[in-house]
Design an enzyme around this catalytic site. Structure first.
Site, short mmCIF file in Angstrom:
data_model
loop_
_atom_site.label_atom_id
_atom_site.label_comp_id
_atom_site.label_asym_id
_atom_site.label_seq_id
_atom_site.Cartn_x
_atom_site.Cartn_y
_atom_site.Cartn_z
N CYS A 276 45.91 91.94 23.74
CA CYS A 276 44.47 91.92 24.42
C CYS A 276 43.88 93.35 24.87
O CYS A 276 42.43 93.20 24.82
CB CYS A 276 44.72 90.96 25.60
N ARG A 305 58.37 93.72 20.94
CA ARG A 305 58.91 93.73 22.32
C ARG A 305 60.53 93.85 22.19
O ARG A 305 61.24 93.25 21.21
CB ARG A 305 58.83 92.23 23.04
N GLN A 323 51.56 87.24 16.06
CA GLN A 323 50.76 86.16 17.01
C GLN A 323 49.35 85.63 15.95
O GLN A 323 48.67 86.53 15.57
CB GLN A 323 50.54 86.69 18.21
N ASP A 325 46.51 84.93 17.53
CA ASP A 325 45.88 85.22 18.80
C ASP A 325 44.40 85.34 18.94
O ASP A 325 43.54 85.45 17.79
CB ASP A 325 46.51 86.98 19.16
N HIS A 327 40.79 86.12 21.67
CA HIS A 327 40.22 86.29 22.94
C HIS A 327 38.85 85.88 23.10
O HIS A 327 38.01 86.47 22.12
CB HIS A 327 40.53 87.84 23.49
N LYS A 411 46.23 78.38 33.58
CA LYS A 411 46.47 78.39 32.20
C LYS A 411 46.95 76.91 31.68
O LYS A 411 47.41 76.23 32.60
CB LYS A 411 47.57 79.41 31.42
N HIS A 457 42.28 83.76 26.92
CA HIS A 457 43.40 84.19 26.09
C HIS A 457 43.68 82.72 25.16
O HIS A 457 43.75 81.81 26.08
CB HIS A 457 44.49 84.67 26.56
#
Length: 586
Positions: A276, A305, A323, A325, A327, A411, A457
């Site tokens: 992000c 991570r 991911q 992902d 946005h 969320k 997200h």
């Protein structure tokens, strides 16, 4: 899978059986000392210090035999209450029990439970007699640091399960066998999906040719879905300046889960744990009008991570992952429509994969502790109401979870039940009011004023790695045709007479776009057919004299004995239809 933690009677029974295990171990190893024996999600375990001895696979049947003798004897389990001082005296030779007792305040009344020649420190409750613990099975053993601290001694941990009836135990053991057969780590190795090697690094998956094919197909699949919905795909670097994460706020809240910073010249860089912040900077690069919104940025992105070694679990929990992902930067009045569009995309994807056992969880803030959340009451109440209204309008089943929202916004998580009974979060949609503020993102509204957008997200497949792990366990490695690494294997009955025709068929299938391999090894046909079954290739073509002479193919589906002969064109049409419809075989 039964709920050992929350089914009260099952919980009590398993805790009592842990004491039977400890008693049996004490009979076989009189010098044994005991730490704790709790009930856990998979049954129970006991942590034991055997000095210089180590439990082996051969020891488990011996312990089970002794446990059966204890259960058959049928001693009553009796509760006693003693003072802290009396407890310290009774267990003075066991430093582990002494450690537990010393955690109690002076004057505390402590309970113990006795069964025949064995007494254990415990708060209870327990069943009446050890005879009730006769339907058990020891599942596995491992080493475990005392108190979970790697600086402490390694104890022997033995796992087991216990049920009220023999039938329930057998049913559970069958479930465990099925779960073992579905384990994505086992299937991933057998099917050549991925590997992990200590020389490369723990938690760092390497995708083999078959696995990379599946990843590529999943990436193409979801990107095509996104393109049709107006998403724009980007590519950003897998590391970033520490200043980026300080701006986003991740450095203060998340740095312990990130890899250490790498200092270069007068700057410091980190492997990114999420995407992000990069996307925020991309949005900020241009001026935006209210007419431009929504802006939908998507990426198939590599993230990192620093997960603890003990938490690493194949593809489910890794240190490097990818991911799906995105946005979405939108106006406040667009939140409901964008949220609905993402939720509909999730449902569309789940339909393609045949997912049916799932539910939506709407995560809201804790109304009794609002100070820990970003933004004001009006903003939160309006946002939560919008999301709730969308779900009601769509008619999907959902439940609300107060206190589970992220600190920056409400969320929606989609909880999917895996084939082995695990609850897995595959997809998520999150509203975010904080990052636009921290990065000072703006758009020009209809009045000519610069105002903040809202960020959504969203991840549909989530982590591609975890998604592949889920699919492996869901399908036992029997991927649908469109996703199978190898779709067709061609088997000439006799290489001398049929190999040339087999090679022609392979070439034509590859030209038609199908992932096809030729198995012309100098092995018997039955052996090669079994090999194709083991590798879970959806279609096997067996080509002999009649197929060669008539220009036909004879196929059999994975897991079936039936053989069908058709023309080559009919076979291609069959494959095309199955790929197009994304047919799923149960």
């Amino acid at each position: 899978m039964r709920d050992f933690l929350n089914e009260k009677e099952l919980n009590t029974l398993n805790h009592s059986c842990a004491h039977v295990l400890a008693q049996a171990v004490k009979h076989l190893w009189p010098h044994a000392k005991f730490w704790v024996g709790p009930v856990v999600e998979e049954g129970f375990y006991y942590d034991i210090d055997l000095g210089d001895d180590t439990i082996t696979d051969e020891d488990l049947p011996k312990i089970e035999k002794e446990m059966k003798k204890i259960a058959k004897d049928g001693k009553r389990i009796v509760r006693h209450e003693i003072s802290k001082e009396e407890a310290l005296e009774e267990f003075k030779d066991d430093e582990y029990k002494v450690d537990l007792i010393n955690n109690f305040e002076d004057g505390t009344i402590i309970s113990t439970y006795s069964q025949g020649d064995f007494t254990d420190l415990c708060r209870g409750p327990h069943v009446d007699t050890v005879k009730q613990c006769r339907n058990f099975k020891l599942i596995k053993h491992s080493g475990a640091y005392w108190k979970g601290d790697k600086n402490n001694k390694v104890l022997q941990r033995i796992y087991g399960v216990c049920f009220p009836t023999k039938e329930e135990l057998e049913e559970h053991l069958q479930y465990l066998e099925d779960a073992k057969a579905r384990d994505h780590r086992k299937l991933g190795r057998e099917l050549g999906i991925y590997m992990i090697h200590d020389l490369v690094g723990r938690g760092l998956p390497m995708w083999m040719p078959n696995g990379f094919t599946v990843r590529r197909l999943l990436s193409d699949y979801i990107m095509n879905k996104e393109l049709a919905l107006g998403y724009e795909h980007v590519m950003t670097p897998s590391l970033g300046n520490v200043k980026l994460y300080k701006t986003s706020g991740h450095w203060d809240h998340y740095k312990d889960d990130m890899f250490p910073a790498m200092k270069m010249d007068d700057e410091a860089y980190v492997l990114r744990p999420m995407n992000c912040p990069h996307h925020m900077v991309m949005y900020k690069q241009s001026l935006h009008s209210y007419r431009d919104l929504p802006v939908r940025i998507a990426e198939i992105a590599n993230d990192f991570r620093f997960e603890a070694s003990g938490a690493l679990t194949g593809l489910e929990r890794a240190r490097a992952f990818t991911q799906n992902d995105s946005h979405i930067f939108c106006r406040p009045d667009q939140i409901a429509q964008e949220f609905k569009s993402v939720a509909e995309l999730i449902l569309d994807v789940y339909k393609d994969f045949g997912f049916e056992d799932y539910e939506f969880r709407l995560s809201l803030r804790d109304p009794d502790d609002t100070e820990k959340y970003f933004g004001n009451d009006e903003l939160w109440e309006k946002s939560e109401s919008q999301l709730r209204d969308v779900l009601n309008e769509m008619g999907v089943k959902y439940y609300e979870a107060k206190g589970e929202a992220a600190f920056y916004g409400p969320k929606l998580d989609v909880q999917v039940k895996s084939a082995i009974g695990h609850d897995v979060t595959l997809s998520t949609i999150q509203l975010d009011y904080q990052l636009p503020e921290r990065f000072e993102l703006t758009y020009v509204d209809e009045n000519g004023d610069k105002v903040r957008p809202v960020v959504i997200h969203r991840a549909i497949l989530g982590s591609l790695d975890r998604f592949v792990a889920f699919l492996l366990e869901e399908t036992k490695g029997n991927f649908p045709l469109w996703l199978a690494p190898k779709q067709v294997v061609v088997l000439p009955v006799n290489n001398k007479y049929h190999e040339e025709y087999a090679k022609e068929v392979v070439a034509k299938l590859r030209k038609a776009g199908f992932r096809t391999e030729l198995d012309n090894r100098d092995e018997k046909l039955g052996y090669r057919i079994r090999e194709a079954q083991i590798h879970k290739i959806p279609y096997e073509l067996v080509l002999g004299n009649s197929e060669r002479d008539e220009g036909t193919v004879t196929y059999r589906l994975h897991g079936e004995q039936k053989q069908t002969t058709v023309s080559f064109d009919e076979f291609v049409s069959l494959l095309n239809t199955e790929v197009e419809k994304k047919t799923i075989r149960r």
